[in-house]
Design a protein around this motif. Structure first.
Motif, PDB file in Angstrom:
ATOM      1  N   TYR A 139      -7.107  -5.142  12.257  1.00 24.92           N
ATOM      2  CA  TYR A 139      -5.763  -5.721  12.294  1.00 24.92           C
ATOM      3  C   TYR A 139      -5.690  -6.964  13.190  1.00 24.92           C
ATOM      4  N   ARG A 140      -6.504  -7.010  14.240  1.00 21.38           N
ATOM      5  CA  ARG A 140      -6.547  -8.246  15.039  1.00 21.38           C
ATOM      6  C   ARG A 140      -7.091  -9.400  14.187  1.00 21.38           C
ATOM      7  N   ARG A 141      -8.091  -9.132  13.398  1.00 20.99           N
ATOM      8  CA  ARG A 141      -8.652 -10.184  12.550  1.00 20.99           C
ATOM      9  C   ARG A 141      -7.674 -10.621  11.461  1.00 20.99           C
ATOM     10  N   ALA A 142      -6.745  -9.728  11.117  1.00 23.58           N
ATOM     11  CA  ALA A 142      -5.711 -10.097  10.141  1.00 23.58           C
ATOM     12  C   ALA A 142      -4.622 -10.965  10.761  1.00 23.58           C
TER      13      ALA A 142
ATOM     14  N   ILE B 236       9.471  -0.880  -9.375  1.00 26.06           N
ATOM     15  CA  ILE B 236       8.725  -1.383  -8.224  1.00 26.06           C
ATOM     16  C   ILE B 236       7.243  -1.425  -8.586  1.00 26.06           C
ATOM     17  N   SER B 237       6.474  -2.172  -7.803  1.00 26.53           N
ATOM     18  CA  SER B 237       5.032  -2.252  -8.025  1.00 26.53           C
ATOM     19  C   SER B 237       4.302  -1.282  -7.110  1.00 26.53           C
ATOM     20  N   SER B 238       3.201  -0.762  -7.583  1.00 27.11           N
ATOM     21  CA  SER B 238       2.377   0.122  -6.768  1.00 27.11           C
ATOM     22  C   SER B 238       1.760  -0.666  -5.620  1.00 27.11           C
ATOM     23  N   ASN B 239       1.687  -0.030  -4.457  1.00 25.55           N
ATOM     24  CA  ASN B 239       1.005  -0.655  -3.327  1.00 25.55           C
ATOM     25  C   ASN B 239      -0.498  -0.643  -3.576  1.00 25.55           C
ATOM     26  N   VAL B 240      -1.113  -1.812  -3.492  1.00 27.02           N
ATOM     27  CA  VAL B 240      -2.565  -1.950  -3.661  1.00 27.02           C
ATOM     28  C   VAL B 240      -3.080  -2.601  -2.392  1.00 27.02           C
ATOM     29  N   SER B 241      -3.760  -1.840  -1.552  1.00 21.40           N
ATOM     30  CA  SER B 241      -4.089  -2.291  -0.200  1.00 21.40           C
ATOM     31  C   SER B 241      -5.550  -2.068   0.155  1.00 21.40           C
ATOM     32  N   VAL B 242      -6.000  -2.880   1.110  1.00 23.80           N
ATOM     33  CA  VAL B 242      -7.281  -2.669   1.791  1.00 23.80           C
ATOM     34  C   VAL B 242      -6.990  -2.016   3.135  1.00 23.80           C
ATOM     35  N   PHE B 243      -7.833  -1.055   3.524  1.00 21.27           N
ATOM     36  CA  PHE B 243      -7.643  -0.315   4.759  1.00 21.27           C
ATOM     37  C   PHE B 243      -8.862  -0.505   5.673  1.00 21.27           C
ATOM     38  N   PRO B 244      -8.692  -0.216   6.967  1.00 23.74           N
ATOM     39  CA  PRO B 244      -9.800  -0.429   7.906  1.00 23.74           C
ATOM     40  C   PRO B 244     -11.057   0.351   7.570  1.00 23.74           C
ATOM     41  N   THR B 245     -10.936   1.473   6.861  1.00 22.32           N
ATOM     42  CA  THR B 245     -12.113   2.273   6.532  1.00 22.32           C
ATOM     43  C   THR B 245     -13.058   1.570   5.564  1.00 22.32           C
ATOM     44  N   GLU B 246     -12.535   0.636   4.746  1.00 20.79           N
ATOM     45  CA  GLU B 246     -13.379  -0.118   3.811  1.00 20.79           C
ATOM     46  C   GLU B 246     -12.850  -1.550   3.754  1.00 20.79           C
ATOM     47  N   PRO B 247     -13.117  -2.338   4.779  1.00 22.75           N
ATOM     48  CA  PRO B 247     -12.444  -3.629   4.925  1.00 22.75           C
ATOM     49  C   PRO B 247     -12.808  -4.658   3.871  1.00 22.75           C
ATOM     50  N   ASP B 248     -13.938  -4.478   3.186  1.00 24.50           N
ATOM     51  CA  ASP B 248     -14.354  -5.465   2.180  1.00 24.50           C
ATOM     52  C   ASP B 248     -14.111  -4.971   0.755  1.00 24.50           C
ATOM     53  N   ALA B 249     -13.307  -3.954   0.592  1.00 26.25           N
ATOM     54  CA  ALA B 249     -13.037  -3.396  -0.733  1.00 26.25           C
ATOM     55  C   ALA B 249     -12.280  -4.389  -1.605  1.00 26.25           C
TER      56      ALA B 249
ATOM     57  N   ILE C 224       8.766 -10.116   5.826  1.00 27.24           N
ATOM     58  CA  ILE C 224       8.099  -9.012   6.517  1.00 27.24           C
ATOM     59  C   ILE C 224       8.225  -9.280   8.008  1.00 27.24           C
ATOM     60  N   THR C 225       9.003  -8.453   8.674  1.00 26.17           N
ATOM     61  CA  THR C 225       9.222  -8.636  10.104  1.00 26.17           C
ATOM     62  C   THR C 225       8.913  -7.337  10.835  1.00 26.17           C
ATOM     63  N   GLY C 226       8.874  -7.423  12.183  1.00 26.07           N
ATOM     64  CA  GLY C 226       8.648  -6.231  12.987  1.00 26.07           C
ATOM     65  C   GLY C 226       7.187  -5.879  13.070  1.00 26.07           C
ATOM     66  N   SER C 227       6.920  -4.649  13.523  1.00 24.11           N
ATOM     67  CA  SER C 227       5.540  -4.235  13.769  1.00 24.11           C
ATOM     68  C   SER C 227       5.289  -2.807  13.323  1.00 24.11           C
ATOM     69  N   GLY C 228       6.049  -2.321  12.339  1.00 21.96           N
ATOM     70  CA  GLY C 228       5.914  -0.936  11.905  1.00 21.96           C
ATOM     71  C   GLY C 228       5.127  -0.785  10.622  1.00 21.96           C
ATOM     72  N   GLY C 229       5.496   0.255   9.853  1.00 25.84           N
ATOM     73  CA  GLY C 229       4.762   0.593   8.649  1.00 25.84           C
ATOM     74  C   GLY C 229       4.792  -0.486   7.592  1.00 25.84           C
ATOM     75  N   LEU C 230       5.922  -1.227   7.490  1.00 22.88           N
ATOM     76  CA  LEU C 230       6.010  -2.279   6.485  1.00 22.88           C
ATOM     77  C   LEU C 230       4.996  -3.381   6.758  1.00 22.88           C
ATOM     78  N   LEU C 231       4.789  -3.701   8.030  1.00 20.53           N
ATOM     79  CA  LEU C 231       3.777  -4.703   8.378  1.00 20.53           C
ATOM     80  C   LEU C 231       2.394  -4.226   7.947  1.00 20.53           C
ATOM     81  N   GLY C 232       2.094  -2.960   8.165  1.00 21.43           N
ATOM     82  CA  GLY C 232       0.800  -2.428   7.763  1.00 21.43           C
ATOM     83  C   GLY C 232       0.579  -2.503   6.267  1.00 21.43           C
TER      84      GLY C 232
ATOM     85  N   GLY D 202      -2.205  -4.864   4.386  1.00 15.45           N
ATOM     86  CA  GLY D 202      -3.179  -4.294   3.466  1.00 15.45           C
ATOM     87  C   GLY D 202      -3.139  -4.946   2.095  1.00 15.45           C
ATOM     88  N   GLU D 203      -1.929  -5.211   1.589  1.00 17.26           N
ATOM     89  CA  GLU D 203      -1.800  -5.872   0.289  1.00 17.26           C
ATOM     90  C   GLU D 203      -2.295  -7.310   0.340  1.00 17.26           C
ATOM     91  N   SER D 204      -1.976  -8.017   1.430  1.00 17.68           N
ATOM     92  CA  SER D 204      -2.438  -9.399   1.550  1.00 17.68           C
ATOM     93  C   SER D 204      -3.961  -9.456   1.538  1.00 17.68           C
TER      94      SER D 204
END
Length: 360
Positions: free
Chosen positions: A151-154, A231-244, A318-326, A330-332
């Motif tokens: 997340y720091r690298r993001a 709505i669209s499905s969330n399609v995200s990259v997570f820290p467990t597989e950062p290059d997915a 997208i504001t704040g630092s909660g779940g929406l930011l995460g 991940g989608e970005s």
């Protein structure tokens, strides 16, 4: 039920939002059920989140019912289930089996509770079951260094990182202890539920091995989160597989569902209302995603971090630092990784500790 709506313009222009047909009326209140077709029930459970509900389904299965998905583990969901199982409740005959489309807490949260109450077997794909066990095991752990680095690298600042540290391990909060065994669902398998055969159609991208259930004789598709109408499905990259590259997986899965399931089905989604117009909705979702990638390409004419491209990808700030930011991060990264995997973009780790992306 009314005939499906047609929209010639949408057929020729996939970026025009199709006018889907919603033939099933208002959603049932928690603890109640509506019959979609004979032997198939629609239930809705509340959620204490921005997305405030999930749809569940029950299919007549001999003397009882096979349920599809289970809701978050909350007192409100438990009470709704008790009402359904009580005297005069829609599911008073009890459960024979529980099918879970995928491992997200709103789908699997009450699976262990239902398993212990009825002794019913849990049916789901292997990867979803195992991934849920892994994530639930994070409860009580400190946030790992790899995740903090991700997340720091993001581009996250110290406040956002601190919130993440505080909330890490929250997955298990909404998930009852899982059963110690399950029955595996496999792509293409045919399963007899009551009087009808259902085919498993597995999709990826939103989750590792998401199971949809298609019944040709009833012309029904339980789509879970793989295809949603509003709505669209969330399609995200997570820290467990950062290059997915989950975006490629999801786009391929949309094509797969379209090829495997006819357009004349009634789609039973996890959120919003049952609808007709599957193929038009898939075309729109695919075209919208490709358009977002085009906007991202334009933005990367100048170097950007993952947190700098929210405006190109999302329809709200997208504001704040909660779940929406995460979720947004991940989608970005999923969009950025899609370009990286195709050598359309490159990334460089700068002195500030962030990845900066630009067109190659």
């Amino acid at each position: 039920m009314s005939a499906p709506a047609t929209d010639t313009a949408a057929a020729t222009n996939p970026l025009k939002k199709p006018e889907l047909d919603y033939p099933c009326g208002d959603a049932p209140e928690p603890g109640r059920a509506s019959e979609i077709v004979p032997g198939v029930l629609w239930m809705r459970m509340p959620m204490p989140l921005g997305l405030n509900h999930i749809n569940l389904w029950a299919i007549r299965d001999g003397a009882g019912w096979a349920a599809v998905d289970s809701g978050l583990q909350t007192p409100e969901t438990a009470q709704a289930w008790r009402t359904l199982f009580g005297d005069g409740g829609a599911l008073a005959d009890g459960l024979t089996r529980l099918f879970v489309t995928h491992m997200h807490p709103d789908h699997i949260g009450m699976a262990g509770w239902l398993r212990r109450k009825f002794g019913c077997q849990l049916w789901m794909t292997r990867m979803e079951y195992l991934m849920c066990r892994v994530l639930a095991a994070d409860t009580g752990r400190a946030a790992p260094d790899d995740a903090i680095e991700f997340y720091r690298r993001a581009g996250w600042d110290d406040d956002a990182i601190e919130v993440y540290r505080t909330r890490f391990g929250g997955f298990g909060k909404f998930v009852h202890a899982l059963p110690e065994s399950f029955r595996r669902l496999e792509d293409g398998a045919t399963i007899r539920i009551g009087d009808h055969d259902w085919t498993v159609v597995v999709g990826t991208g939103h989750s590792p091995e998401h199971a949809c259930l298609y019944c040709p004789s009833l012309k029904l598709l339980v789509s879970g989160d793989q295809v949603l109408p509003r709505i669209s499905s969330n399609v995200s990259v997570f820290p467990t597989e950062p290059d997915a590259d989950p975006m490629e997986d999801w786009l391929a899965s949309l094509d797969k569902v379209k090829a495997a399931v006819p357009d004349d089905v009634l789609v039973l989604p996890a959120h919003n209302e049952p609808f007709r117009g599957l193929h038009a909705r898939i075309d729109y979702l695919r075209a919208s995603q490709l358009q977002a990638l085009d906007r991202l390409r334009d933005a990367l004419a100048q170097p950007k971090r993952a947190v700098d491209v929210f405006g190109e990808l999302f329809s709200r700030p997208i504001t704040g630092s909660g779940g929406l930011l995460g979720m947004a991060t991940g989608e970005s990264i999923a969009h950025l990784n899609y370009l990286l995997h195709r050598a359309e973009a490159v990334r460089e780790l700068a002195a500030d500790g962030c990845y900066w992306y630009r067109l190659s």
